[in-house]
Scaffold this active site. Structure first.
Site, PDB file in Angstrom:
ATOM      1  N   HIS A   1       0.880  -1.160   0.000  1.00 35.17           N
ATOM      2  CA  HIS A   1       0.000   0.000   0.000  1.00 35.17           C
ATOM      3  C   HIS A   1       0.920   1.214   0.000  1.00 35.17           C
ATOM      4  CE1 HIS A   1      -2.774  -2.975   2.041  1.00 35.17           C
ATOM      5  NE2 HIS A   1      -3.456  -2.600   0.966  1.00 35.17           N
TER       6      HIS A   1
ATOM      7  N   ASP B   1       2.448   1.648   3.235  1.00 31.28           N
ATOM      8  CA  ASP B   1       3.457   0.646   3.614  1.00 31.28           C
ATOM      9  C   ASP B   1       4.833   1.179   3.203  1.00 31.28           C
ATOM     10  OD1 ASP B   1       1.675  -1.375   4.577  1.00 31.28           O
ATOM     11  OD2 ASP B   1       1.263  -1.985   2.511  1.00 31.28           O
TER      12      ASP B   1
ATOM     13  N   GLU C   1      -8.764  -5.074  -8.053  1.00 35.35           N
ATOM     14  CA  GLU C   1      -8.983  -6.293  -7.248  1.00 35.35           C
ATOM     15  C   GLU C   1     -10.438  -6.341  -6.829  1.00 35.35           C
ATOM     16  OE1 GLU C   1      -6.311  -6.774  -3.898  1.00 35.35           O
ATOM     17  OE2 GLU C   1      -7.498  -8.420  -3.085  1.00 35.35           O
TER      18      GLU C   1
ATOM     19  N   GLU D   1      -8.564 -12.450  -6.176  1.00 32.71           N
ATOM     20  CA  GLU D   1      -8.314 -13.079  -4.883  1.00 32.71           C
ATOM     21  C   GLU D   1      -9.310 -14.212  -4.695  1.00 32.71           C
ATOM     22  OE1 GLU D   1      -7.398 -10.811  -1.357  1.00 32.71           O
ATOM     23  OE2 GLU D   1      -8.771 -12.044  -0.169  1.00 32.71           O
TER      24      GLU D   1
ATOM     25  N   HIS E   1     -12.262 -13.479  -2.366  1.00 35.70           N
ATOM     26  CA  HIS E   1     -13.203 -12.488  -2.896  1.00 35.70           C
ATOM     27  C   HIS E   1     -14.150 -13.131  -3.915  1.00 35.70           C
ATOM     28  CE1 HIS E   1     -10.217  -8.943  -1.972  1.00 35.70           C
ATOM     29  NE2 HIS E   1     -10.563  -9.635  -0.891  1.00 35.70           N
TER      30      HIS E   1
ATOM     31  N   ASP F   1     -14.534 -11.815   5.307  1.00 31.59           N
ATOM     32  CA  ASP F   1     -13.375 -12.156   4.473  1.00 31.59           C
ATOM     33  C   ASP F   1     -12.321 -12.827   5.355  1.00 31.59           C
ATOM     34  OD1 ASP F   1     -11.492 -12.193   2.469  1.00 31.59           O
ATOM     35  OD2 ASP F   1     -11.093 -10.045   2.518  1.00 31.59           O
TER      36      ASP F   1
ATOM     37  N   ASP G   1      -9.517 -14.911   4.575  1.00 29.72           N
ATOM     38  CA  ASP G   1      -8.099 -14.979   4.192  1.00 29.72           C
ATOM     39  C   ASP G   1      -7.389 -16.158   4.855  1.00 29.72           C
ATOM     40  OD1 ASP G   1      -8.557 -12.707   2.676  1.00 29.72           O
ATOM     41  OD2 ASP G   1      -7.656 -11.338   4.118  1.00 29.72           O
TER      42      ASP G   1
ATOM     43  N   ASP H   1      -2.172 -13.587   0.074  1.00 32.35           N
ATOM     44  CA  ASP H   1      -2.866 -12.611   0.924  1.00 32.35           C
ATOM     45  C   ASP H   1      -3.621 -13.375   2.011  1.00 32.35           C
ATOM     46  OD1 ASP H   1      -3.726 -10.228   1.937  1.00 32.35           O
ATOM     47  OD2 ASP H   1      -5.118  -9.746   0.325  1.00 32.35           O
TER      48      ASP H   1
HETATM   49  C1  XUL Z   1      -8.929  -6.674   1.045  1.00 34.61           C
HETATM   50  C2  XUL Z   1      -7.713  -7.118   0.409  1.00 34.61           C
HETATM   51  C3  XUL Z   1      -6.608  -6.128   0.427  1.00 34.61           C
HETATM   52  C4  XUL Z   1      -6.009  -5.925  -0.898  1.00 34.61           C
HETATM   53  C5  XUL Z   1      -4.938  -4.901  -0.957  1.00 34.61           C
HETATM   54  O1  XUL Z   1      -9.843  -7.662   1.242  1.00 34.61           O
HETATM   55  O2  XUL Z   1      -7.619  -8.229  -0.053  1.00 34.61           O
HETATM   56  O3  XUL Z   1      -5.627  -6.633   1.257  1.00 34.61           O
HETATM   57  O4  XUL Z   1      -5.469  -7.137  -1.320  1.00 34.61           O
HETATM   58  O5  XUL Z   1      -5.385  -3.638  -0.714  1.00 34.61           O
HETATM   59 MN    MN Z   2      -6.257  -9.149  -1.459  1.00 36.74          MN
END
Ligand code: XUL
Ligand code: MN
Length: 343
Positions: free
Chosen positions: A48, A51, A173, A209, A212, A247, A249, A282
């Site tokens: 980001h 970051d 994304e 992702e 997602h 979400d 992850d 991620d």
């Molecule tokens: C949000 C997500 C973020 C993006 C980067 O769900 O996945 O981490 O990957 O901004």
């Molecule tokens: Mn992501």
């Protein structure tokens, strides 16, 4: 070992805060994270904007560029590739109701200024792309924004990015919800349509992702295949999701091994990675994990991906073709399951 190259972002090494509780691990200094990448088997860093330049808000452009140059020299020293930079457009008060799609003109201006800074950072770092995860570009209640106007505003922003720099790529994304109730551009199909509507479709791609796609009720391998068929898969975020919840992850393949197999199968068949594309991990560290820094989730997901590559490479394509020709999908299913189970 496979020939894939892996990346992650500094945010993936976290202190374990969630919406219900605070940090549970000691903070690990951001600047020291870069030294971990190669040791963990990763060659790319996803960023980001903040970051790269912590507390970016309020810093002058000169300071931002000077701090970016410092990060670039650290990356060069470590031999790391800065894969992309994404504007963190969901913390600032100006983005409380989204940036590009905000009903407030001054918020939209602030979002564009932030985006330009992100492109400047990406260029100075040597990243070929900026990523837009459209976090708050959506609504909590449908009536709060004009959806058609919102899509037009996002398209106008995409064109502004393309005009601002002649080389930068823009990878969107998609995510269907969270933090908003409904996000604009919820799937890769929306993203690809937006790309074709833009002034330079060759530079507007997607970052898919796993979680997602699953949150949108879609199969991540089909989403990846769709993007690949349009030559629009800029990058991926591998992880997993146990049903339609927040979400999560989770580690890649940890909830649905077969879906993980099919994602890797699609990527392998398309030759993903051969033009320098990364496999981005991620994944969230479990809050229960002790230590600082906690990195096991990153190596675990990478390992599962690599084991899946072996599963795909030892999968008998001729057998699959024969089952397809005979339209014997029961036979094919048993073959797939036996192969995944190692029999
Ligand atoms: C949000 C997500 C973020 C993006 C980067 O769900 O996945 O981490 O990957 O901004
Ligand atoms: Mn992501």
């Amino acid at each position: 070992m496979t020939d894939y190259k892996f990346s992650f972002g500094p945010w993936n090494i976290s202190e374990g805060a969630d919406p219900f509780g605070p940090e549970v691990r000691d903070a690990f200094p951001h600047a020291e994270k870069y030294a971990l990448f190669k040791k963990l088997g990763f060659d790319g860093v996803q960023f980001h904007d903040d970051d790269v330049v912590p507390e970016i808000e309020g810093k002058s452009h000169d300071t931002i560029m000077r701090e970016t140059a410092e990060v670039k020299s650290i990356l060069d020293g470590e031999g790391l590739t800065p894969e992309f930079v994404a504007p963190r457009m969901w913390f600032a008060p100006e983005t409380i109701d989204g940036g590009y799609t905000s009903n407030s003109e001054s918020d939209r201006k602030a979002a564009w200024e932030r985006t330009k800074t992100t492109i400047d950072i990406a260029k100075a770092l040597g990243s070929k792309a900026v990523v837009l995860w459209l976090a708050r570009e959506g609504t909590y209640i449908r009536e709060s924004k004009d959806a058609q106007q919102a899509y037009e505003r996002i398209l106008a922003t995409v064109n502004q990015v393309l005009d601002y720099d002649a080389e930068i790529e823009l990878w969107i994304e998609p995510k269907p919800n969270e933090p908003t109730d409904q996000t604009y551009l919820p799937t890769i199909g929306h993203t690809v349509a937006l790309s074709y509507a833009s002034n330079d479709p060759s530079r507007v791609k997607g970052l898919i992702e796993t979680a997602h796609a699953q949150l949108a009720g879609l199969d991540p391998s089909d989403e990846m295949a769709f993007a690949l068929a349009h030559d629009k898969l800029g990058s991926i975020h591998i992880n997993d999701q146990n049903g339609l919840k927040y979400d999560q992850d989770k580690n890649f393949g940890s909830a649905n091994l077969r879906a993980a197999f099919n994602q890797v199968k699609v990527l392998e068949n398309a030759g993903y990675g051969k033009n320098g594309e990364f496999v981005g991990v991620d994944v969230k560290a479990m809050r229960t994990q002790k230590g600082s820094p906690v990195t096991e989730h990153l190596t675990t997901s990478k390992r599962i991906f690599e084991l899946m590559v072996e599963k795909v490479r030892t999968y008998d394509q001729a057998k699959e073709a024969a089952f397809r020709d005979a339209r014997d999908y029961e036979g094919l299913e048993l073959y797939v399951m036996e192969h995944l189970l190692g029999v």
